[in-house]
Enzyme design. Structure first.
Site, PDB file in Angstrom:
ATOM      1  N   VAL A  17       0.835  -1.203   0.000  1.00 45.14           N
ATOM      2  CA  VAL A  17       0.000   0.000   0.000  1.00 45.14           C
ATOM      3  C   VAL A  17       0.869   1.251   0.000  1.00 45.14           C
ATOM      4  O   VAL A  17       0.672   2.165  -0.803  1.00 45.14           O
ATOM      5  CB  VAL A  17      -0.951   0.010   1.212  1.00 45.14           C
ATOM      6  CG1 VAL A  17      -1.774   1.307   1.231  1.00 45.14           C
ATOM      7  CG2 VAL A  17      -1.877  -1.191   1.178  1.00 45.14           C
ATOM      8  N   VAL A 133     -11.029   0.162   6.976  1.00 44.53           N
ATOM      9  CA  VAL A 133     -12.131  -0.794   6.778  1.00 44.53           C
ATOM     10  C   VAL A 133     -12.495  -0.828   5.301  1.00 44.53           C
ATOM     11  O   VAL A 133     -12.821   0.201   4.708  1.00 44.53           O
ATOM     12  CB  VAL A 133     -13.371  -0.413   7.605  1.00 44.53           C
ATOM     13  CG1 VAL A 133     -14.515  -1.381   7.331  1.00 44.53           C
ATOM     14  CG2 VAL A 133     -13.045  -0.382   9.093  1.00 44.53           C
ATOM     15  N   ILE A 137     -13.520   1.056  -0.512  1.00 45.09           N
ATOM     16  CA  ILE A 137     -14.949   1.346  -0.359  1.00 45.09           C
ATOM     17  C   ILE A 137     -15.134   2.525   0.593  1.00 45.09           C
ATOM     18  O   ILE A 137     -14.685   2.478   1.737  1.00 45.09           O
ATOM     19  CB  ILE A 137     -15.709   0.125   0.203  1.00 45.09           C
ATOM     20  CG1 ILE A 137     -15.526  -1.081  -0.717  1.00 45.09           C
ATOM     21  CG2 ILE A 137     -17.188   0.440   0.370  1.00 45.09           C
ATOM     22  CD1 ILE A 137     -16.096  -2.368  -0.160  1.00 45.09           C
ATOM     23  N   ASP A 202      -9.529 -10.189  12.153  1.00 44.38           N
ATOM     24  CA  ASP A 202      -9.448  -9.023  11.281  1.00 44.38           C
ATOM     25  C   ASP A 202     -10.824  -8.356  11.153  1.00 44.38           C
ATOM     26  O   ASP A 202     -10.947  -7.133  11.276  1.00 44.38           O
ATOM     27  CB  ASP A 202      -8.945  -9.448   9.898  1.00 44.38           C
ATOM     28  CG  ASP A 202      -8.995  -8.332   8.878  1.00 44.38           C
ATOM     29  OD1 ASP A 202      -8.068  -7.517   8.849  1.00 44.38           O
ATOM     30  OD2 ASP A 202      -9.972  -8.276   8.103  1.00 44.38           O
ATOM     31  N   LYS A 206     -12.413  -4.454  12.452  1.00 41.60           N
ATOM     32  CA  LYS A 206     -13.184  -3.553  11.591  1.00 41.60           C
ATOM     33  C   LYS A 206     -14.579  -3.307  12.160  1.00 41.60           C
ATOM     34  O   LYS A 206     -15.116  -2.200  12.062  1.00 41.60           O
ATOM     35  CB  LYS A 206     -13.258  -4.136  10.187  1.00 41.60           C
ATOM     36  CG  LYS A 206     -11.896  -4.231   9.513  1.00 41.60           C
ATOM     37  CD  LYS A 206     -11.945  -5.049   8.230  1.00 41.60           C
ATOM     38  CE  LYS A 206     -10.568  -5.165   7.603  1.00 41.60           C
ATOM     39  NZ  LYS A 206     -10.547  -6.045   6.408  1.00 41.60           N
ATOM     40  N   GLY A 309      -6.041  -4.751  -1.596  1.00 43.36           N
ATOM     41  CA  GLY A 309      -5.238  -4.414  -2.763  1.00 43.36           C
ATOM     42  C   GLY A 309      -4.464  -3.136  -2.545  1.00 43.36           C
ATOM     43  O   GLY A 309      -4.984  -2.182  -1.958  1.00 43.36           O
TER      44      GLY A 309
END
Length: 438
Positions: A17, A133, A137, A202, A206, A309
């Site tokens: 990232v 999170v 999105i 995980d 979130k 991603g």
């Protein structure tokens, strides 16, 4: 041409990232300047090893191992190191120096969020974390800003791409859990140690972040009920199909009304759940994420897209960077968090839903009557029941019962399941799955 002010941007971490964030800051500097109203100058990238191989070729002179020196004097600090320490210390140092902070560190926010937000409030800085999170999105900013005047009643969604990839392939291909997990690791969807994903940790981090924003109260990670998908086998997938459901690992954040002498409370939980196959969340395939929000005035809303991603997550990071830059130009203190309430957080036993219970039982007369009696005495009503024969290696006769229930309280269901397991006619409680989205 407008002469814009220059803001110094420090980046901590250059993994999948971080390297994409650095690339985009450099390649799209002119466009970002026009959007932010300020020149965003990447002044350095703090890493453990300046000579490590990276996904993106970046100017070597930007790299440093001295994060503290880089932080001091920066206007915006982007933390993408992950983990708790030294990320926590670096973020607190950045806030104390007057910098705004951008982070995607869900583990840190879920465990030390209150401390970090308090530190930001004390100096008038801001902490933004859209990427924490569901990657690209946009879900956190709508909860924090767009729905701040509404009354969110429930959030439930798929917030872990690894488990969705596994369960989706098990559902669509009939693949085995271990086989799909191995494929997920080979493709990079799952880590070499997949525990955080498959055991729900995980998603729980979130869920704590989502609930804190939606319900304007601090939700500590330890208050989130958490179950993973490692117990979900091919039989559970097939039983779900026959009943018209698909299994998804869901993070659910819900307001529970005051009733039966109990105060209103919040329930935050993560577990594999049954969703009707015509529900929008059932159509979320592969490694994608989706979050379904129910609000009193806005009604049902769904946010869908890539949940992981490098470049996708970088998109969310840069959105926060542009917002922070605009705040710097406009002046004034950062907008604080709204998680200041003290609403109680309910134990999992208080929720009410429908269930699918799968039991292996002795195949003899009177078993069904015994099971039905135990369920009835526990306040759990049978809605559907399917019985099939089970092959065994010991020559004993076994049957499998798949029981769908009417709505029941989790506390009653849990106690009843224990009674069934100890009844003498039940050989094994195979699965107990809750139904969500109804």
């Amino acid at each position: 041409m407008i002469d814009h002010r220059t803001l110094r941007v420090a980046l901590l971490g250059a993994g999948s990232v971080g390297s994409q964030v650095a690339r985009l800051l450099l390649e799209h500097a002119d466009e970002l300047e026009g959007r932010a109203g300020a020149r965003l100058e990447l002044v350095g990238i703090a890493v453990r090893n300046v000579d490590a191989q990276r996904d993106v070729e970046l100017p070597h002179e930007l790299f440093t191992t001295d994060a503290h020196e880089l932080i001091v004097g920066s206007d915006i600090v982007i933390e993408l190191m992950g983990g708790i320490e030294p990320a926590r210390t670096h973020i607190l140092d950045a806030l104390q120096s007057g910098a705004d902070v951008i982070t995607g560190n869900k583990a840190l926010l879920a465990t030390h969020g209150a401390e970090i937000f308090d530190a930001a409030d004390q100096v008038g800085a801001s902490v933004s974390y859209e990427a924490a999170v569901a990657a690209a999105i946009p879900i956190l900013r709508p909860l924090k800003d767009s729905l701040a005047g509404d009354f969110v009643t429930r959030i439930f969604g798929i917030v872990n791409g690894t488990t969705n990839y596994i369960l989706d392939r098990m559902d669509t291909e009939g693949a085995d859990f271990a086989e799909v997990l191995a494929d997920a690791q080979m493709l990079g969807y799952a880590e070499a140690d997949p525990t955080a994903d498959v055991e729900g940790y995980d998603a729980a981090q979130k869920a704590a972040i989502l609930a804190s924003l939606a319900f304007h109260t601090n939700v500590p990670l330890e208050a989130v009920h958490c179950e993973g998908i490692s117990s979900i086998g091919a039989d559970a997938i097939e039983n779900a199909k026959k009943a018209g459901y698909v299994i998804k690992l869901l993070a659910t954040c819900e307001r529970l009304p005051a009733e039966n002498g109990e105060d209103a409370a919040i329930s935050v939980r993560v577990y594999p759940a049954l969703i009707k196959r015509d529900h929008p969340l059932a159509s979320v395939h592969g490694g994608n994420n989706a979050v379904y929000v129910e609000a009193a005035a806005a009604g049902p809303l769904m946010f869908y897209g890539a949940g992981a991603g490098g470049v996708q997550t970088a998109s969310a990071i840069l959105g926060d960077v542009v917002s922070a830059a605009r705040r710097h130009i406009a002046g004034g203190v950062g907008v604080g968090e709204s998680a200041r309430g003290t609403q109680p957080i309910a134990d999992i036993g208080r929720i009410t839903t429908r269930y699918q219970i799968t039991l292996d039982v002795t195949d003899e007369q009177g078993v069904l009557a015994t099971v039905a009696t135990i369920l009835n005495e526990g306040g759990v009503s049978i809605a559907t029941l399917e019985q099939t024969a089970v092959e065994t290696n010991d020559g004993e006769s076994r049957a499998r019962l798949v029981i769908g229930t009417h709505r029941a309280r989790e506390q009653a269901l849990s106690a009843t399941t224990e009674r069934l397991a100890e009844s003498g006619v039940v050989e094994r409680v195979v699965t107990v799955l809750r139904v969500e989205g109804e």
